[in-house]
Scaffold this motif. Structure first.
Motif, PDB file in Angstrom:
ATOM      1  N   CYS A   3     111.033 -34.784 139.671  1.00 57.70           N
ATOM      2  CA  CYS A   3     112.052 -35.415 138.836  1.00 57.70           C
ATOM      3  C   CYS A   3     113.208 -34.433 138.675  1.00 57.70           C
ATOM      4  O   CYS A   3     112.991 -33.260 138.367  1.00 57.70           O
ATOM      5  CB  CYS A   3     111.491 -35.785 137.474  1.00 57.70           C
ATOM      6  N   LYS A   4     114.426 -34.937 138.889  1.00 57.44           N
ATOM      7  CA  LYS A   4     115.617 -34.095 138.780  1.00 57.44           C
ATOM      8  C   LYS A   4     115.876 -33.674 137.341  1.00 57.44           C
ATOM      9  O   LYS A   4     116.485 -32.640 137.105  1.00 57.44           O
ATOM     10  CB  LYS A   4     116.842 -34.814 139.328  1.00 57.44           C
ATOM     11  N   GLU A   5     115.460 -34.503 136.410  1.00 56.59           N
ATOM     12  CA  GLU A   5     115.636 -34.179 134.995  1.00 56.59           C
ATOM     13  C   GLU A   5     114.526 -34.844 134.193  1.00 56.59           C
ATOM     14  O   GLU A   5     114.159 -35.984 134.449  1.00 56.59           O
ATOM     15  CB  GLU A   5     116.992 -34.655 134.478  1.00 56.59           C
ATOM     16  N   ILE A   6     114.011 -34.105 133.220  1.00 56.91           N
ATOM     17  CA  ILE A   6     112.998 -34.625 132.305  1.00 56.91           C
ATOM     18  C   ILE A   6     113.518 -34.388 130.895  1.00 56.91           C
ATOM     19  O   ILE A   6     113.868 -33.263 130.530  1.00 56.91           O
ATOM     20  CB  ILE A   6     111.642 -33.898 132.491  1.00 56.91           C
ATOM     21  N   LYS A   7     113.605 -35.464 130.117  1.00 56.64           N
ATOM     22  CA  LYS A   7     114.025 -35.346 128.724  1.00 56.64           C
ATOM     23  C   LYS A   7     112.933 -35.925 127.827  1.00 56.64           C
ATOM     24  O   LYS A   7     112.447 -37.017 128.063  1.00 56.64           O
ATOM     25  CB  LYS A   7     115.331 -36.105 128.478  1.00 56.64           C
ATOM     26  N   VAL A   8     112.571 -35.181 126.805  1.00 60.97           N
ATOM     27  CA  VAL A   8     111.629 -35.645 125.789  1.00 60.97           C
ATOM     28  C   VAL A   8     112.472 -35.884 124.550  1.00 60.97           C
ATOM     29  O   VAL A   8     112.887 -34.934 123.889  1.00 60.97           O
ATOM     30  CB  VAL A   8     110.519 -34.608 125.523  1.00 60.97           C
ATOM     31  N   GLY A   9     112.754 -37.161 124.299  1.00 62.48           N
ATOM     32  CA  GLY A   9     113.720 -37.471 123.250  1.00 62.48           C
ATOM     33  C   GLY A   9     115.066 -36.939 123.689  1.00 62.48           C
ATOM     34  O   GLY A   9     115.530 -37.210 124.788  1.00 62.48           O
ATOM     35  N   THR A  10     115.690 -36.118 122.862  1.00 62.55           N
ATOM     36  CA  THR A  10     116.978 -35.534 123.224  1.00 62.55           C
ATOM     37  C   THR A  10     116.820 -34.104 123.736  1.00 62.55           C
ATOM     38  O   THR A  10     117.814 -33.446 124.039  1.00 62.55           O
ATOM     39  CB  THR A  10     117.941 -35.554 122.020  1.00 62.55           C
ATOM     40  N   TRP A  11     115.580 -33.612 123.859  1.00 60.24           N
ATOM     41  CA  TRP A  11     115.327 -32.260 124.357  1.00 60.24           C
ATOM     42  C   TRP A  11     115.206 -32.279 125.869  1.00 60.24           C
ATOM     43  O   TRP A  11     114.379 -32.990 126.425  1.00 60.24           O
ATOM     44  CB  TRP A  11     114.060 -31.682 123.735  1.00 60.24           C
ATOM     45  N   GLN A  12     116.050 -31.501 126.540  1.00 60.59           N
ATOM     46  CA  GLN A  12     116.020 -31.450 127.994  1.00 60.59           C
ATOM     47  C   GLN A  12     115.018 -30.405 128.447  1.00 60.59           C
ATOM     48  O   GLN A  12     115.195 -29.217 128.221  1.00 60.59           O
ATOM     49  CB  GLN A  12     117.404 -31.142 128.546  1.00 60.59           C
ATOM     50  N   SER A  13     113.956 -30.890 129.085  1.00 62.90           N
ATOM     51  CA  SER A  13     112.908 -30.010 129.576  1.00 62.90           C
ATOM     52  C   SER A  13     113.291 -29.376 130.905  1.00 62.90           C
ATOM     53  O   SER A  13     112.734 -28.375 131.307  1.00 62.90           O
ATOM     54  CB  SER A  13     111.604 -30.809 129.725  1.00 62.90           C
ATOM     55  N   GLY A  14     114.243 -29.980 131.610  1.00 59.57           N
ATOM     56  CA  GLY A  14     114.645 -29.472 132.918  1.00 59.57           C
ATOM     57  C   GLY A  14     114.034 -30.295 134.030  1.00 59.57           C
ATOM     58  O   GLY A  14     113.407 -31.325 133.806  1.00 59.57           O
ATOM     59  N   GLU A  15     114.191 -29.833 135.258  1.00 61.40           N
ATOM     60  CA  GLU A  15     113.612 -30.538 136.398  1.00 61.40           C
ATOM     61  C   GLU A  15     112.174 -30.082 136.597  1.00 61.40           C
ATOM     62  O   GLU A  15     111.760 -29.073 136.030  1.00 61.40           O
ATOM     63  CB  GLU A  15     114.440 -30.274 137.655  1.00 61.40           C
ATOM     64  N   GLY A  16     111.412 -30.837 137.385  1.00 62.09           N
ATOM     65  CA  GLY A  16     110.059 -30.402 137.660  1.00 62.09           C
ATOM     66  C   GLY A  16     109.188 -31.473 138.271  1.00 62.09           C
ATOM     67  O   GLY A  16     109.611 -32.616 138.453  1.00 62.09           O
ATOM     68  N   HIS A  17     107.976 -31.065 138.590  1.00 61.97           N
ATOM     69  CA  HIS A  17     106.991 -31.993 139.135  1.00 61.97           C
ATOM     70  C   HIS A  17     106.220 -32.644 137.990  1.00 61.97           C
ATOM     71  O   HIS A  17     105.768 -31.957 137.077  1.00 61.97           O
ATOM     72  CB  HIS A  17     105.994 -31.257 140.038  1.00 61.97           C
ATOM     73  N   VAL A  18     106.094 -33.948 138.062  1.00 61.75           N
ATOM     74  CA  VAL A  18     105.307 -34.700 137.093  1.00 61.75           C
ATOM     75  C   VAL A  18     104.128 -35.293 137.864  1.00 61.75           C
ATOM     76  O   VAL A  18     104.315 -35.908 138.910  1.00 61.75           O
ATOM     77  CB  VAL A  18     106.130 -35.821 136.428  1.00 61.75           C
ATOM     78  N   TYR A  76     114.064 -33.280 117.951  1.00 60.71           N
ATOM     79  CA  TYR A  76     114.488 -33.875 119.214  1.00 60.71           C
ATOM     80  C   TYR A  76     113.732 -35.150 119.569  1.00 60.71           C
ATOM     81  O   TYR A  76     114.261 -36.019 120.232  1.00 60.71           O
ATOM     82  CB  TYR A  76     114.266 -32.900 120.383  1.00 60.71           C
ATOM     83  N   TYR A  77     112.464 -35.219 119.166  1.00 59.24           N
ATOM     84  CA  TYR A  77     111.591 -36.282 119.647  1.00 59.24           C
ATOM     85  C   TYR A  77     110.803 -36.885 118.491  1.00 59.24           C
ATOM     86  O   TYR A  77     110.215 -36.168 117.684  1.00 59.24           O
ATOM     87  CB  TYR A  77     110.623 -35.740 120.695  1.00 59.24           C
ATOM     88  N   ASP A  78     110.791 -38.216 118.415  1.00 62.59           N
ATOM     89  CA  ASP A  78     110.012 -38.920 117.398  1.00 62.59           C
ATOM     90  C   ASP A  78     109.540 -40.235 117.998  1.00 62.59           C
ATOM     91  O   ASP A  78     110.307 -41.192 118.115  1.00 62.59           O
ATOM     92  CB  ASP A  78     110.859 -39.175 116.157  1.00 62.59           C
ATOM     93  N   PHE A  79     108.285 -40.270 118.392  1.00 64.65           N
ATOM     94  CA  PHE A  79     107.701 -41.460 119.002  1.00 64.65           C
ATOM     95  C   PHE A  79     107.844 -42.682 118.105  1.00 64.65           C
ATOM     96  O   PHE A  79     107.997 -43.796 118.578  1.00 64.65           O
ATOM     97  CB  PHE A  79     106.222 -41.199 119.319  1.00 64.65           C
ATOM     98  N   LEU A  80     107.829 -42.493 116.813  1.00 67.77           N
ATOM     99  CA  LEU A  80     107.891 -43.612 115.873  1.00 67.77           C
ATOM    100  C   LEU A  80     109.312 -44.046 115.531  1.00 67.77           C
ATOM    101  O   LEU A  80     109.499 -44.978 114.755  1.00 67.77           O
ATOM    102  CB  LEU A  80     107.128 -43.249 114.590  1.00 67.77           C
ATOM    103  N   ALA A  81     110.315 -43.399 116.117  1.00 70.73           N
ATOM    104  CA  ALA A  81     111.702 -43.818 115.886  1.00 70.73           C
ATOM    105  C   ALA A  81     111.884 -45.243 116.406  1.00 70.73           C
ATOM    106  O   ALA A  81     111.148 -45.710 117.272  1.00 70.73           O
ATOM    107  CB  ALA A  81     112.668 -42.870 116.591  1.00 70.73           C
ATOM    108  N   ASN A  82     112.865 -45.933 115.860  1.00 75.52           N
ATOM    109  CA  ASN A  82     113.131 -47.308 116.294  1.00 75.52           C
ATOM    110  C   ASN A  82     113.471 -47.343 117.777  1.00 75.52           C
ATOM    111  O   ASN A  82     114.217 -46.497 118.251  1.00 75.52           O
ATOM    112  CB  ASN A  82     114.294 -47.909 115.503  1.00 75.52           C
ATOM    113  N   PRO A  83     112.929 -48.339 118.512  1.00 74.60           N
ATOM    114  CA  PRO A  83     113.339 -48.488 119.912  1.00 74.60           C
ATOM    115  C   PRO A  83     114.860 -48.598 119.982  1.00 74.60           C
ATOM    116  O   PRO A  83     115.483 -49.246 119.148  1.00 74.60           O
ATOM    117  CB  PRO A  83     112.663 -49.790 120.345  1.00 74.60           C
TER     118      PRO A  83
END
Length: 137
Positions: A3-18, A76-83
């Motif tokens: 993946c060229k970019e991975i974001k968890v919420g608004t936190w950019q994890s960077g590129e990498g293998h998933v 940065y990340y909240d799974f329970l935030a509104n869609p």
């Protein structure tokens, strides 16, 4: 899958293998999680509520629960935030549609929950002036 970019919420994890399995996705963060360091994050496929793939930008937005050091990424990340909130999505940017096709074959639940759009999220991959871009920023 790369993946060229991975974001968890608004936190950019960077590129990498998933690693995409039928039960869980896993990846090692390319950037250090604040106050934690490099960690392996995961998302259980049973937690996937929905996903949107933009064909133009090759961005997949998944609404599901990423298992993270919650107290370290809660701003940065909240799974329970509104869609619709950028904080509740895992965003993966693929190189092309073929890469996504391989993932959907490997993960039936993701395939069942994914809808396809064209151009809706493309601004998010660029400068970010549209509402969709602001959601992903």
């Amino acid at each position: 899958q790369w993946c060229k970019e991975i974001k968890v919420g608004t936190w950019q994890s960077g590129e990498g293998h998933v690693t995409f399995g039928p039960e869980v996705f896993t990846w090692l963060t390319q950037r250090e999680v604040p106050d934690v360091g490099f960690v392996t994050l995961k998302m259980r496929t049973s937690s996937i509520h929905s996903a949107i793939f933009d064909k133009q930008s090759c961005v997949l937005m998944i609404h599901g629960m990423v298992e993270v050091p919650m107290d370290k990424l809660d701003r940065y990340y909240d799974f329970l935030a509104n869609p619709g909130s950028p904080k509740c999505y895992l965003c993966l940017t693929f190189n092309d549609m073929n890469a996504l096709a391989e993932v959907l074959k490997a993960v039936p639940r993701l395939k069942q929950r994914t809808t396809f759009q064209t151009g809706t999220l493309s601004a998010a991959a660029g400068a970010g002036t549209s509402a969709a871009a602001r959601q992903l920023a």
